[in-house]
Design a protein around this motif. Structure first.
Motif, mmCIF file in Angstrom:
data_model
loop_
_atom_site.group_PDB
_atom_site.id
_atom_site.type_symbol
_atom_site.label_atom_id
_atom_site.label_comp_id
_atom_site.label_asym_id
_atom_site.label_seq_id
_atom_site.Cartn_x
_atom_site.Cartn_y
_atom_site.Cartn_z
ATOM 1 N N ALA A 107 -36.784 23.324 95.875
ATOM 2 C CA ALA A 107 -37.339 23.179 94.520
ATOM 3 C C ALA A 107 -36.872 24.305 93.602
ATOM 4 O O ALA A 107 -36.815 24.139 92.381
ATOM 5 N N ILE A 108 -36.490 25.438 94.193
ATOM 6 C CA ILE A 108 -36.032 26.576 93.372
ATOM 7 C C ILE A 108 -34.720 26.230 92.658
ATOM 8 O O ILE A 108 -34.384 26.820 91.644
ATOM 9 N N ASN A 109 -33.998 25.247 93.177
ATOM 10 C CA ASN A 109 -32.744 24.843 92.537
ATOM 11 C C ASN A 109 -32.955 24.376 91.095
ATOM 12 O O ASN A 109 -32.034 24.412 90.287
ATOM 13 N N ALA A 110 -34.165 23.929 90.787
ATOM 14 C CA ALA A 110 -34.434 23.440 89.434
ATOM 15 C C ALA A 110 -34.811 24.568 88.479
ATOM 16 O O ALA A 110 -34.962 24.348 87.275
ATOM 17 N N VAL A 111 -34.956 25.796 89.015
ATOM 18 C CA VAL A 111 -35.394 26.922 88.181
ATOM 19 C C VAL A 111 -34.270 27.361 87.252
ATOM 20 O O VAL A 111 -33.130 27.545 87.676
ATOM 21 N N ARG A 112 -34.602 27.509 85.968
ATOM 22 C CA ARG A 112 -33.649 28.071 84.997
ATOM 23 C C ARG A 112 -33.960 29.557 84.824
ATOM 24 O O ARG A 112 -35.098 29.965 84.943
ATOM 25 N N GLY A 113 -32.938 30.335 84.500
ATOM 26 C CA GLY A 113 -33.148 31.759 84.303
ATOM 27 C C GLY A 113 -33.905 32.061 83.028
ATOM 28 O O GLY A 113 -34.084 31.158 82.202
ATOM 29 N N PRO A 114 -34.334 33.285 82.793
ATOM 30 C CA PRO A 114 -34.156 34.377 83.757
ATOM 31 C C PRO A 114 -35.159 34.314 84.912
ATOM 32 O O PRO A 114 -36.309 33.956 84.701
ATOM 33 N N ALA A 115 -34.660 34.646 86.110
ATOM 34 C CA ALA A 115 -35.508 34.646 87.302
ATOM 35 C C ALA A 115 -34.801 35.440 88.394
ATOM 36 O O ALA A 115 -33.603 35.716 88.291
ATOM 37 N N ILE A 116 -35.567 35.811 89.405
ATOM 38 C CA ILE A 116 -35.010 36.552 90.541
ATOM 39 C C ILE A 116 -35.301 35.759 91.810
ATOM 40 O O ILE A 116 -36.446 35.365 92.045
ATOM 41 N N ILE A 117 -34.256 35.491 92.593
ATOM 42 C CA ILE A 117 -34.425 34.774 93.861
ATOM 43 C C ILE A 117 -34.085 35.733 95.000
ATOM 44 O O ILE A 117 -32.961 36.234 95.074
ATOM 45 N N VAL A 118 -35.061 35.990 95.860
ATOM 46 C CA VAL A 118 -34.846 36.873 97.010
ATOM 47 C C VAL A 118 -34.852 35.988 98.250
ATOM 48 O O VAL A 118 -35.856 35.352 98.550
ATOM 49 N N SER A 119 -33.715 35.915 98.940
ATOM 50 C CA SER A 119 -33.606 34.920 100.001
ATOM 51 C C SER A 119 -32.705 35.423 101.122
ATOM 52 O O SER A 119 -31.723 36.121 100.879
ATOM 53 N N SER A 120 -33.011 35.041 102.371
ATOM 54 C CA SER A 120 -32.241 35.536 103.512
ATOM 55 C C SER A 120 -30.995 34.657 103.741
ATOM 56 O O SER A 120 -30.963 33.512 103.303
ATOM 57 N N SER A 121 -29.943 35.149 104.411
ATOM 58 C CA SER A 121 -29.903 36.452 105.090
ATOM 59 C C SER A 121 -29.239 37.515 104.236
ATOM 60 O O SER A 121 -28.589 37.190 103.250
ATOM 61 N N GLY A 122 -29.397 38.774 104.658
ATOM 62 C CA GLY A 122 -28.992 39.907 103.851
ATOM 63 C C GLY A 122 -27.496 40.026 103.606
ATOM 64 O O GLY A 122 -27.075 40.657 102.643
#
Ligand SMILES: [Zn+2]
Length: 457
Positions: A320-335
């Motif tokens: 669902a985050i794929n539909a998010v428009r900026g500005p935004a911060i996505i913190v996701s694994s792996s590093g």
């Protein structure tokens, strides 16, 4: 007479494992996997320890896999004794050991599907069941309290400030006081206490990860600038996240910058089940907090929670985050973007020049994170070639390891010189540089540990 044998992390930075023998008692300090280059990883398959069933106990410095990830294998090989560590480490082991086992099982399945293993069928190093068998042997111990480890041996764990639950280990065997630094953390960093001084040691086993490298100064200014830029452009910041410590430090910094009015409060999407779980564990262990963290909590703040934090536990929430428009911060694994959910975010966001990819840790050779760092114009992932038009930024100061000067500062806490100091957990260059620095500053007798060697305590 007691002896100490170096069974890993000698001349290299993974596979931490050291055997202490006193009379007929055998105690293991750390029980880590080798990681990184294939030649090192293959060593995990070789026998490392004669007769693990005869070990009396294991004492762990912290939960990182290169210090704890061999435990399930040790149990599979017959070890049934207690595993001593702090309460924070015990909780983190509950996350990282089953995760490590999952990765081992996935590797074996992939090898079988593609038929590239020498062994038919390819087997995992250990299974999730082995990980849970190891977890049942874990015995949490408090900080700064002496507890018995085996007949004639007692230990004290002190805060090392490296990750939640990390400790230095003081092991008294007979009349000898052996101190093991584990991994030392940094001074004046968020959330965790500074490394606690240890008053005395006869023999010191000291980490040298950053023995020849200074860290750059604090990361807050860089992060503030990157977030403000993204907010202005309306872009998305994708952070390939390390689940343990790095993610929590990032959340802490975002919260602090927002409160200080230095950045606008953007929506932050935490999209990694492991990072979410580890953040919960960080919230449960006030015994590890520094004064600043305690003060913020006392004032009713939630220092690990930026104003607009969104949690994505399920695959569906992640997509669902794929539909998010900026500005935004996505913190996701792996590093290092070697796998995990961050791949679908990168595949979607990298072609957009408004995106910023923020790398917050070391990127190993051969990983997508490294390719981005090196300026790759396109990247393969999820069966497609993705053009890179995003900006790539790096923050180096988030390392959880003390640098050379910080290690020397911690050594300054010893009231008298240890008789012998052995350097472990460092590349040869790092060990040599740190040994020189210790001789120059303190005049101690210090040398690099030799792989497999046994020394008298
Ligand atoms: Zn570590």
């Amino acid at each position: 007479m007691a002896t100490l044998q170096f069974l890993g992390a000698a001349g290299t930075v993974t596979g931490s494992m050291h055997l202490v023998v006193t009379g007929d008692r055998r105690i293991l300090l750390d029980c880590g996997l080798f990681q990184g280059l294939k030649a090192l990883r293959l060593r995990n398959w070789e026998p490392r320890l004669a007769d693990p069933a005869r070990l009396d106990a294991v004492v762990l410095s912290h939960a990182h896999i290169d210090h704890s990830g061999y435990l399930p294998l040790l149990v599979r090989q017959g070890f049934r004794g207690p595993i001593y560590c702090t309460a924070g480490t015990a909780d983190l082991l509950g996350v990282v050991l089953p995760d490590a086992a999952h990765l081992q099982q996935e590797d074996a399945e992939r090898a079988n599907r593609h038929g590239y293993s020498k062994h038919e069928p390819a087997l995992p190093l250990y299974t999730v069941d082995d990980a849970y068998a190891a977890l049942r042997l874990v015995r949490p111990a408090g900080y700064d309290t002496t507890f018995p480890v085996a007949d004639g041996a007692a230990a004290v764990l002190r805060r090392a400030g490296h990750i939640l639950g990390s400790a230095t280990v003081e092991l008294a065997v007979g009349a000898v006081r052996l101190v093991f630094s584990g991994d030392l953390g940094r001074y004046d960093r968020p959330i965790l206490c500074d490394p606690e001084p240890v008053p005395a040691a006869d023999v010191l086993l000291l980490e040298a990860t950053y023995g020849n490298r200074p860290h750059p100064p604090a990361a807050e200014d860089d992060l503030a600038r990157i977030v403000r830029d993204a907010a202005q452009r309306g872009g998305v910041i994708v952070v390939p996240a390390f689940a343990v410590d790095r993610t929590q430090e990032l959340l802490w910094m975002l919260h602090g910058l927002e409160r200080a009015g230095r950045v606008p409060a953007l929506p932050v999407y935490l999209d990694s089940p492991m990072a979410i779980e580890v953040t919960e564990i960080y919230r449960r262990h006030p015994e590890d907090y520094d004064a600043e963290m305690a003060r913020a909590l006392g004032a009713g703040e939630q220092p690990l929670t930026p104003e607009q934090l969104h949690i994505a536990r399920t695959e569906q929430e992640s997509r669902a985050i794929n539909a998010v428009r900026g500005p935004a911060i996505i913190v996701s694994s792996s590093g290092m973007a070697a796998g995990g959910r961050v791949l679908h975010h990168l595949a979607q966001r990298l072609p957009d020049p408004g995106t910023t990819v923020l790398l917050v840790g070391f990127q190993a050779q051969g990983t997508r994170g490294r390719a981005l760092e090196d300026g790759a114009r396109e990247l393969k992932m999820l069966g497609q070639v993705v053009p890179v038009r995003a900006t790539v930024a790096r923050i180096d100061a988030l390392s959880a390891h003390a640098d050379c000067e910080e290690i020397l500062r911690w050594l300054g806490g010893f009231a008298t010189a240890p008789r012998k100091t052995y350097l472990v957990h460092g590349e040869p260059d790092g060990c040599a540089a740190l040994a020189d620095a210790i001789r120059a500053r303190y005049g101690w007798s210090v040398r690099a540990a030799e792989d497999g060697a046994t020394v008298t305590l």
